[in-house]
Design a protein around this motif. Structure first.
Motif, PDB file in Angstrom:
ATOM      1  N   THR A 140     -85.056  42.510  -1.362  1.00  0.00           N
ATOM      2  CA  THR A 140     -84.106  43.622  -1.387  1.00  0.00           C
ATOM      3  C   THR A 140     -84.885  44.870  -1.794  1.00  0.00           C
ATOM      4  O   THR A 140     -85.941  44.766  -2.418  1.00  0.00           O
ATOM      5  N   VAL A 141     -84.351  46.019  -1.443  1.00  0.00           N
ATOM      6  CA  VAL A 141     -85.041  47.264  -1.766  1.00  0.00           C
ATOM      7  C   VAL A 141     -85.072  47.480  -3.287  1.00  0.00           C
ATOM      8  O   VAL A 141     -85.950  48.156  -3.827  1.00  0.00           O
ATOM      9  N   TRP A 142     -84.157  46.839  -3.999  1.00  0.00           N
ATOM     10  CA  TRP A 142     -84.099  47.006  -5.461  1.00  0.00           C
ATOM     11  C   TRP A 142     -85.291  46.381  -6.158  1.00  0.00           C
ATOM     12  O   TRP A 142     -85.670  46.785  -7.244  1.00  0.00           O
ATOM     13  N   ALA A 143     -85.900  45.389  -5.509  1.00  0.00           N
ATOM     14  CA  ALA A 143     -87.093  44.774  -6.086  1.00  0.00           C
ATOM     15  C   ALA A 143     -88.241  45.778  -6.134  1.00  0.00           C
ATOM     16  O   ALA A 143     -89.202  45.606  -6.886  1.00  0.00           O
ATOM     17  N   LEU A 144     -88.139  46.836  -5.319  1.00  0.00           N
ATOM     18  CA  LEU A 144     -89.181  47.862  -5.323  1.00  0.00           C
ATOM     19  C   LEU A 144     -88.860  48.978  -6.321  1.00  0.00           C
ATOM     20  O   LEU A 144     -89.712  49.773  -6.668  1.00  0.00           O
ATOM     21  N   ILE A 145     -87.608  49.032  -6.758  1.00  0.00           N
ATOM     22  CA  ILE A 145     -87.188  50.123  -7.642  1.00  0.00           C
ATOM     23  C   ILE A 145     -87.064  49.665  -9.088  1.00  0.00           C
ATOM     24  O   ILE A 145     -87.652  50.250  -9.999  1.00  0.00           O
TER      25      ILE A 145
END
Lengths: 297, 328
Positions: A140-145
Motif C-alpha cells: 500500500t502507498v502508506w507503507a511508503l509514508i
C-alpha cells in the motif's frame, strides 16, 4: 598596518584547489549526462566517455515513447513526498511543542518516550513484521509514508527552536487574552517559528523523495513503484529493460538492440530531476537548519 | 480545597484510600488541564508505540525458531541457538569488523577533510566565490543513494565504465572487474562516503568558525602570529567542542551503517561481501533473501544492544566534556 588576509598567492592556490574540488563534486553527474546523450553503438565500441564523438537522443526517445511507467512512478513519488512531508511536519511539531513548554508537567515523560527510540530499537525483523503482519500495510502507498512520519532528530531541532524563539511570557499573555492552546500554537508559535518549519519540511521532502528502502521491503506491486525504486530495479537487474514488457513494447529484435546503457543513465537524470531544480532554494534553508542544529549540538 | 478538609476529618484508618483518591483526582485534574497539549502529543505517541515500542517485543523472535504455522508466540523457544549459529559462522566476525572499521575510517576522514575545507573556505578573499564552492560541494548530499549508485556504475562498469575504458585504456592497463574484486572496495566506499557527505560536515564546522570572535585574530595579529599559527592556536581549539561532540556522537553510532552506501553502490554484489557486508546489509539479506528470521533477528538484536551501550557510553563522555551538549 597589516591585515589578516592571506597572501595573493595563497588565495590563488586555495581557489584552484576549490575549483578542482567543485569540479570533482559535479563531474560524475556530467559523465552520466554525457552517457545519456551518446549514441549506443559508440558506447559499445568505446565505453562511457566525457566527450563522445557521436551524440544521440535515442535513450530519451525510448523513455518518452513508453512514458506510462515513469509517469506512474513520478506520481507515486510526488504523492508520497507531498503527503508524507505535510503529515510528518504536522505530527513532529505537535510533538515538539508540548515538550518544549516548561510549564507542561509531563514533558519529561514524553521527551523520554521519543528520545529513548534513538537509543534502542527492536531491529529490522520485528519492525518489518509489525508493518506487514500487524498493520498489514504491505503493497500500500502508506507503507511508503508511515514509517518516516516522526524522527527524534527533527523533534529535537523543533523543540530547541520553540524554546529559543518563543518567549514563555508570550504564551502566557496569549492565554490571558483567552486563547486556547491550539489557538496559541497556530497563531503565535507557528508564525514565529516559520524557519524551523521550513527546514524540517525540506529535510522531510528530501527524505521522502530519495527513499527507496521502504519500497524495497514493502512493495512488490509494480504500480506502486516509486521513482527511486524503479531506478534501483533498472540498475540491479542487468536484464530488467529487456524483461520489462511494460516499458518497451516491441519485437524481439528491437529489444535486442535496445540502448540499455544509455536508457539507464537517462533514467538517473530523470530521477535527480526536481531536486536539482529545487536545489538553490533547498540549500539556503538547509544551511540555516544545520547551523541552527549545530549551535545546540 | 474542600476534598482536603473532608479528608482531615476522616478516620485514621481511612486516610490511605482517600489520600490515594485525592492523588488520583489531582492527576486527573492535571490531565484535564493539559488535555489539549496531551491531545497534540497523541498522534506522535501512537506512532512511537507502533513503530518503535511494539517491535521491541519482537525481540523474542531472536530466541525462537519461527514457523508460520504456529506464529510468533506459538513457535518453540530455542534459547540462544540463533546467536550460537550466528557467531559460529565467519559472518559474525566479518560483519562486525567491516561495520566498525568502515565507520572508523569515515569518522576520521570526514572530520579531517571537512574541517580543513571549512577553514580554507573561511580564509578565501572572495566571499561570493566561497559561497559558490560551498554550494557545489553540498550538492551530492541531496542525491539519493540510488542515483549515487548510477554515478559509481558509470565509472566502474566493467564493459563500458569510464575507469576501464577511459583511464586504464589510455595507460594500457588491464581492465578490472570492479564489482567482483573485494579488495578495492575499502578504498572506493570511503571515497563515495566522503564525496557525498563532506559538504554537509563542512556547513557545520563553517558555522562554528564564523561564530569565533574576530578579536582573537586581531590580538594574534598584533603578536605577529602567522596564519598557520592562528589556525593551530585559535581556530581549531575554539571549534574543538563541535568537533568533539560530532565525533563522539558518530562513535555512538559506529555499530550502525549507511545501508544505502553498502547496499546500493556495491549493487549488493555477493562477490564483494568479504569487504562490503555490514551488520545492516547482513540483517536485510538474511531476512529477505534467505528468509532466516531467527538469525536475522539475532544479528539485529546484537547490533541494538551493542549500539545501546555505545550511545550511552559516548553520551557519558559528552557529559564529562561539556554538560550542555549531552543529549540525555
Amino acid at each position: 598596518m597589516t591585515t589578516n588576509e592571506i597572501s595573493r598567492t595563497a588565495n590563488l592556490i586555495l581557489n584552484i584547489i576549490f575549483i578542482l574540488l567543485a569540479i570533482a563534486c559535479i563531474l560524475p553527474i556530467v559523465l552520466v549526462f554525457m552517457i545519456s546523450i551518446t549514441d549506443y553503438d559508440y558506447i559499445v565500441l568505446n565505453g562511457y566517455q566525457f566527450l563522445p564523438e557521436k551524440f544521440s537522443l535515442e535513450a530519451y526517445a525510448y523513455i518518452f515513447k513508453d512514458y506510462a511507467v515513469i509517469v506512474k512512478a513520478y506520481g507515486v513519488s510526488i504523492f508520497v513526498t507531498v503527503v508524507g512531508t505535510l503529515l510528518s511536519v504536522f505530527i513532529s511539531s505537535l510533538y515538539a511543542y508540548p515538550i518544549s513548554r516548561t510549564d507542561f508537567k509531563y514533558r519529561g515523560v514524553f521527551a523520554f518516550l521519543i528520545f529513548f527510540t534513538m537509543l534502542f530499537g527492536g531491529g529490522l525483523v520485528p519492525w518489518y513484521m509489525v508493518y506487514t503482519q500487524v498493520l498489514d500495510l504491505k503493497n500500500t502507498v502508506w507503507a511508503l509514508i508511515v514509517p518516516m512520519l516522526l524522527s527524534p532528530f527533527n523533534v529535537l531541532i523543533m523543540k530547541t527552536y520553540f524554546q529559543m524563539s518563543v518567549p514563555p511570557a508570550l504564551i502566557e499573555a496569549s492565554k490571558i487574552d483567552g486563547a486556547g492552546e491550539l489557538r496559541t500554537f497556530f497563531r503565535i508559535v507557528f508564525p514565529l517559528s516559520l524557519p524551523v518549519f521550513a527546514t524540517i519540511g525540506l529535510f522531510n521532502t528530501l527524505h521522502y523523495w530519495n527513499d527507496w528502502f521502504n519500497s524495497m521491503i514493502f512493495i512488490t506491486d509494480t504500480s506502486l513503484y516509486s521513482l527511486q525504486y524503479l531506478m534501483y530495479k533498472m540498475i540491479s537487474q542487468a536484464d530488467y529493460l529487456s524483461r520489462n514488457g511494460a516499458l518497451i513494447q516491441g519485437s524481439a529484435t528491437e529489444i535486442a538492440k535496445l540502448p540499455g546503457e544509455t536508457i539507464r543513465m537517462a533514467m538517473a537524470l530523470i530521477g535527480i530531476g526536481p531536486i536539482v531544480l529545487a536545489y538553490p532554494f533547498f540549500q539556503r534553508y538547509f544551511i540555516k537548519g544545520l547551523t541552527l542544529g549545530s549551535i545546540k549540538g | 480545597m474542600i476534598t482536603r478538609e473532608q479528608k482531615s476529618t476522616a478516620l485514621p484508618g481511612q486516610s490511605l484510600p482517600t489520600g490515594r483518591r485525592t492523588k488520583k483526582g489531582s492527576v486527573l485534574k492535571h490531565l484535564l488541564k493539559n488535555k489539549v497539549l496531551l491531545l497534540m502529543l497523541l498522534p506522535g505517541v501512537v506512532f512511537l508505540l507502533i513503530n518503535n515500542y511494539l517491535p521491541m517485543f519482537g525481540i523474542i523472535i531472536a530466541f525462537k525458531n519461527i514457523n508460520y504455522v504456529d506464529g510468533i508466540l506459538g513457535s518453540p523457544w530455542v534459547g540462544l541457538d540463533n546467536f550460537k549459529f550466528l557467531f559460529a559462522t565467519e559472518d559474525a566476525w566479518i560483519i562486525t569488523r567491516n561495520t566498525v572499521l568502515y565507520n572508523f575510517v569515515f569518522i576520521i576522514l570526514n572530520l579531517v577533510i571537512a574541517v580543513s575545507i571549512a577553514i580554507a573556505l573561511n580564509e578565501l578573499k572572495n566571499k561570493l566565490a566561497a559561497k559558490f564552492y560551498q554550494s557545489i560541494m553540498f550538492f551530492p548530499y541531496f542525491l539519493s543513494m540510488v542515483v549515487v549508485s548510477y554515478l559509481v556504475f558509470a565509472f566502474l562498469n566493467v564493459e563500458y565504465g569510464f575507469i576501464n575504458k577511459g583511464v586504464f585504456a589510455l595507460f594500457g592497463l588491464d581492465e578490472l572487474n570492479w564489482y567482483s574484486e573485494p579488495k578495492y572496495w575499502p578504498f572506493i566506499l570511503p571515497l563515495i562516503n566522503l564525496w557525498k557527505g563532506v559538504g554537509y560536515g563542512c556547513v557545520i564546522y563553517l558555522a562554528a568558525i564564523i561564530g569565533i570572535d574576530n578579536e582573537y585574530y586581531e590580538a594574534a595579529l598584533i603578536d605577529g602570529a602567522s596564519k598557520w599559527k592562528q589556525i593551530k592556536h585559535i581556530t581549531v581549539p575554539l571549534i574543538r567542542p563541535v568537533i568533539i561532540i560530532t565525533t563522539i556522537l558518530a562513535i555512538g553510532g559506529i555499530f550502525r551503517s549507511d545501508f544505502g552506501l553498502f547496499y546500493q553502490t556495491t549493487l549488493n554484489s555477493g562477490a564483494l561481501y568479504p569487504t562490503t557486508l555490514v551488520i545492516d546489509t547482513y540483517v536485510y539479506n538474511a531476512l529477505i533473501n534467505m528468509g532466516n528470521l531467527g538469525m536475522s533477528a539475532a544479528a539485529g538484536l546484537y547490533q541494538s544492544i551493542v549500539g545501546f551501550f555505545l550511545v550511552l557510553g559516548s553520551n557519558w563522555i559528552v557529559r564529562k566534556v561539556d554538560k550542555d551538549q549531552a543529549v540525555f
